[in-house]
Write a protein that holds these residues in place. Sequence first.
Motif, PDB file in Angstrom:
ATOM      1  N   LYS A 109      24.180 -35.618  23.478  1.00  0.00           N
ATOM      2  CA  LYS A 109      23.460 -36.540  24.349  1.00  0.00           C
ATOM      3  C   LYS A 109      23.311 -37.913  23.716  1.00  0.00           C
ATOM      4  O   LYS A 109      23.345 -38.932  24.416  1.00  0.00           O
ATOM      5  CB  LYS A 109      22.082 -35.957  24.673  1.00  0.00           C
ATOM      6  CG  LYS A 109      21.241 -36.816  25.613  1.00  0.00           C
ATOM      7  CD  LYS A 109      19.895 -36.163  25.890  1.00  0.00           C
ATOM      8  CE  LYS A 109      19.041 -37.040  26.803  1.00  0.00           C
ATOM      9  NZ  LYS A 109      17.714 -36.417  27.068  1.00  0.00           N
ATOM     10  N   PHE A 110      23.180 -37.970  22.372  1.00  0.00           N
ATOM     11  CA  PHE A 110      22.952 -39.262  21.732  1.00  0.00           C
ATOM     12  C   PHE A 110      24.179 -40.170  21.758  1.00  0.00           C
ATOM     13  O   PHE A 110      24.121 -41.312  21.286  1.00  0.00           O
ATOM     14  CB  PHE A 110      22.450 -39.094  20.290  1.00  0.00           C
ATOM     15  CG  PHE A 110      23.406 -38.400  19.345  1.00  0.00           C
ATOM     16  CD1 PHE A 110      24.475 -39.073  18.780  1.00  0.00           C
ATOM     17  CD2 PHE A 110      23.214 -37.068  19.006  1.00  0.00           C
ATOM     18  CE1 PHE A 110      25.347 -38.456  17.893  1.00  0.00           C
ATOM     19  CE2 PHE A 110      24.066 -36.434  18.114  1.00  0.00           C
ATOM     20  CZ  PHE A 110      25.140 -37.125  17.560  1.00  0.00           C
ATOM     21  N   LYS A 125      25.916 -40.379  24.882  1.00  0.00           N
ATOM     22  CA  LYS A 125      26.203 -40.532  26.307  1.00  0.00           C
ATOM     23  C   LYS A 125      25.721 -41.848  26.906  1.00  0.00           C
ATOM     24  O   LYS A 125      25.818 -42.050  28.117  1.00  0.00           O
ATOM     25  CB  LYS A 125      25.630 -39.339  27.075  1.00  0.00           C
ATOM     26  CG  LYS A 125      26.367 -38.047  26.734  1.00  0.00           C
ATOM     27  CD  LYS A 125      25.916 -36.871  27.569  1.00  0.00           C
ATOM     28  CE  LYS A 125      26.763 -35.645  27.237  1.00  0.00           C
ATOM     29  NZ  LYS A 125      26.379 -34.463  28.034  1.00  0.00           N
ATOM     30  N   TRP A 126      25.227 -42.733  26.074  1.00  0.00           N
ATOM     31  CA  TRP A 126      24.822 -44.063  26.527  1.00  0.00           C
ATOM     32  C   TRP A 126      25.981 -45.056  26.466  1.00  0.00           C
ATOM     33  O   TRP A 126      25.893 -46.151  27.044  1.00  0.00           O
ATOM     34  CB  TRP A 126      23.685 -44.594  25.637  1.00  0.00           C
ATOM     35  CG  TRP A 126      24.066 -44.629  24.191  1.00  0.00           C
ATOM     36  CD1 TRP A 126      23.872 -43.634  23.269  1.00  0.00           C
ATOM     37  CD2 TRP A 126      24.751 -45.670  23.497  1.00  0.00           C
ATOM     38  NE1 TRP A 126      24.392 -43.989  22.049  1.00  0.00           N
ATOM     39  CE2 TRP A 126      24.933 -45.248  22.161  1.00  0.00           C
ATOM     40  CE3 TRP A 126      25.221 -46.927  23.868  1.00  0.00           C
ATOM     41  CZ2 TRP A 126      25.572 -46.024  21.196  1.00  0.00           C
ATOM     42  CZ3 TRP A 126      25.864 -47.712  22.914  1.00  0.00           C
ATOM     43  CH2 TRP A 126      26.029 -47.251  21.596  1.00  0.00           C
ATOM     44  N   MET A 127      27.054 -44.704  25.795  1.00  0.00           N
ATOM     45  CA  MET A 127      28.129 -45.669  25.551  1.00  0.00           C
ATOM     46  C   MET A 127      28.865 -46.031  26.843  1.00  0.00           C
ATOM     47  O   MET A 127      29.082 -45.175  27.705  1.00  0.00           O
ATOM     48  CB  MET A 127      29.100 -45.129  24.500  1.00  0.00           C
ATOM     49  CG  MET A 127      28.543 -45.179  23.095  1.00  0.00           C
ATOM     50  SD  MET A 127      29.811 -45.046  21.818  1.00  0.00           S
ATOM     51  CE  MET A 127      30.061 -43.296  21.785  1.00  0.00           C
ATOM     52  N   SER A 185      31.146 -43.666  29.227  1.00  0.00           N
ATOM     53  CA  SER A 185      30.999 -42.247  28.879  1.00  0.00           C
ATOM     54  C   SER A 185      30.820 -41.357  30.105  1.00  0.00           C
ATOM     55  O   SER A 185      31.212 -40.187  30.091  1.00  0.00           O
ATOM     56  CB  SER A 185      29.830 -42.053  27.911  1.00  0.00           C
ATOM     57  OG  SER A 185      28.616 -42.500  28.486  1.00  0.00           O
ATOM     58  N   LYS A 186      30.239 -41.894  31.164  1.00  0.00           N
ATOM     59  CA  LYS A 186      30.000 -41.079  32.364  1.00  0.00           C
ATOM     60  C   LYS A 186      31.306 -40.660  33.041  1.00  0.00           C
ATOM     61  O   LYS A 186      31.317 -39.723  33.861  1.00  0.00           O
ATOM     62  CB  LYS A 186      29.126 -41.842  33.367  1.00  0.00           C
ATOM     63  CG  LYS A 186      29.735 -43.104  33.905  1.00  0.00           C
ATOM     64  CD  LYS A 186      28.794 -43.803  34.889  1.00  0.00           C
ATOM     65  CE  LYS A 186      29.354 -45.127  35.374  1.00  0.00           C
ATOM     66  NZ  LYS A 186      30.629 -45.005  36.084  1.00  0.00           N
ATOM     67  N   THR A 199      31.374 -52.199  20.999  1.00  0.00           N
ATOM     68  CA  THR A 199      30.246 -51.272  20.904  1.00  0.00           C
ATOM     69  C   THR A 199      30.718 -49.871  20.558  1.00  0.00           C
ATOM     70  O   THR A 199      30.152 -49.201  19.675  1.00  0.00           O
ATOM     71  CB  THR A 199      29.471 -51.264  22.236  1.00  0.00           C
ATOM     72  OG1 THR A 199      28.933 -52.561  22.470  1.00  0.00           O
ATOM     73  CG2 THR A 199      28.346 -50.242  22.213  1.00  0.00           C
ATOM     74  N   GLU A 242      20.696 -52.050  17.998  1.00  0.00           N
ATOM     75  CA  GLU A 242      20.515 -51.232  19.197  1.00  0.00           C
ATOM     76  C   GLU A 242      21.388 -49.986  19.146  1.00  0.00           C
ATOM     77  O   GLU A 242      20.960 -48.889  19.553  1.00  0.00           O
ATOM     78  CB  GLU A 242      20.838 -52.057  20.442  1.00  0.00           C
ATOM     79  CG  GLU A 242      20.595 -51.348  21.761  1.00  0.00           C
ATOM     80  CD  GLU A 242      19.126 -51.064  22.029  1.00  0.00           C
ATOM     81  OE1 GLU A 242      18.845 -50.383  23.036  1.00  0.00           O
ATOM     82  OE2 GLU A 242      18.253 -51.501  21.247  1.00  0.00           O
ATOM     83  N   LYS A 288      19.962 -46.123  19.263  1.00  0.00           N
ATOM     84  CA  LYS A 288      20.349 -45.160  20.288  1.00  0.00           C
ATOM     85  C   LYS A 288      20.959 -43.896  19.693  1.00  0.00           C
ATOM     86  O   LYS A 288      20.811 -42.803  20.257  1.00  0.00           O
ATOM     87  CB  LYS A 288      21.329 -45.809  21.265  1.00  0.00           C
ATOM     88  CG  LYS A 288      20.672 -46.816  22.196  1.00  0.00           C
ATOM     89  CD  LYS A 288      21.669 -47.432  23.144  1.00  0.00           C
ATOM     90  CE  LYS A 288      20.977 -48.347  24.153  1.00  0.00           C
ATOM     91  NZ  LYS A 288      21.936 -49.011  25.057  1.00  0.00           N
ATOM     92  N   THR A 319      16.525 -41.266  18.520  1.00  0.00           N
ATOM     93  CA  THR A 319      16.193 -40.703  19.834  1.00  0.00           C
ATOM     94  C   THR A 319      15.945 -39.199  19.719  1.00  0.00           C
ATOM     95  O   THR A 319      16.496 -38.400  20.471  1.00  0.00           O
ATOM     96  CB  THR A 319      17.326 -40.979  20.842  1.00  0.00           C
ATOM     97  OG1 THR A 319      18.571 -40.495  20.303  1.00  0.00           O
ATOM     98  CG2 THR A 319      17.445 -42.456  21.146  1.00  0.00           C
TER      99      THR A 319
END
Length: 347
Positions: free
Chosen positions: A68-69, A71-73, A76-77, A172, A210, A214, A218
């Motif tokens: 999960k850590f 899945k913000w990139m 990724s979705k 990123t 950041e 993330k 988290t």
Amino acid sequence: MLYYCIFTRMNLEDITTVKSLLSSPQNIVIVPHKNPDGDAIGSCLALLHFLQQKGHFATIVSPNDYPKFLKWMPGSKDILNYEKEKNNSQTLIREASLIFTLDFNDLSRTGTLENCLLEAKGDFIMIDHHQQPSDYAKVTYSDVSMSSTCEMVYNFFEFLGDSEEITKPIATALYAGIMTDTGSFKYRSTSSRTHRVVADLIDKGADNMEIHRKVFDTNSPSRLHLLGVALKNMVILEEFKTAYITLNQNELDDNDFKKGDTEGFVNYGLTLEGIVFAVIFIENREEGIIKMSFRSVGDFSVNEFARAHFKGGGHTNAAGGRSEQSMEATVKKFKSVLNQYKTQLSL
């Protein structure tokens, strides 16, 4: 025509070959290894954005889910999970003219996705920094001296003359992968070149603070409780300068384990004074295996140790392995084979 070559530095012929393969729009699938980590996901996402900018139809097919850590990139979705989207994934691989495999060097590292890849008709391009690469790819970029596959992907863009096309999403993803695979830039593979690459990624939009927050800041209450169990289970073998942790399935279940929750736990052993070898044993009852992560400091090769005894491999100071035996039998075997390495561990 066979384009197969292995290069740690791409010469003009190598660059021309890759440019030819990418000279017109292609259907491309990008594949990381099973249980992908930050370097695998970061390199795949960076390459995905790059190829899409170039007009290719590109998709990432992951052998299974990832933490999960990560899945913000950006992007990724859109990653396909082969375990949950098998039919769509198989169709994309079957129709792909090019398949990039990133952060692994043998198709067996893709688990149940391996058979599908073996039947693929497209050309393979491998980018990886692990030892002893297989020869399944038509183009292989292999460099074990690199800090991460993400650093290699940065080089790959540079070799193609496209470093100026690195956007914020690409920067990123690459920064996140380099950061995680270097232990936040503390491992030996972190070179002055790595820092120059990272500096350029920051200039191109990567928000280092950041990204670190993330990935590392988290935590869930259940993960911290699981860490407490892991540290309580730690065993120190002073005569071998070794520390190991065990986590059985019941302990994972009792603490609401999610994929990625044990990331970094193995490194706690190396924070102990005098310890040069750290291991974590994690039971996976569904797969019927004990998963192992090995870490070391100095010259002790956990890659050789994992390959020799636990069907694994990786890098000199970081590797993985597995056992089909019970936790008790696996730990017993581990302690038994340690006797063969007592001299090396005492240096």
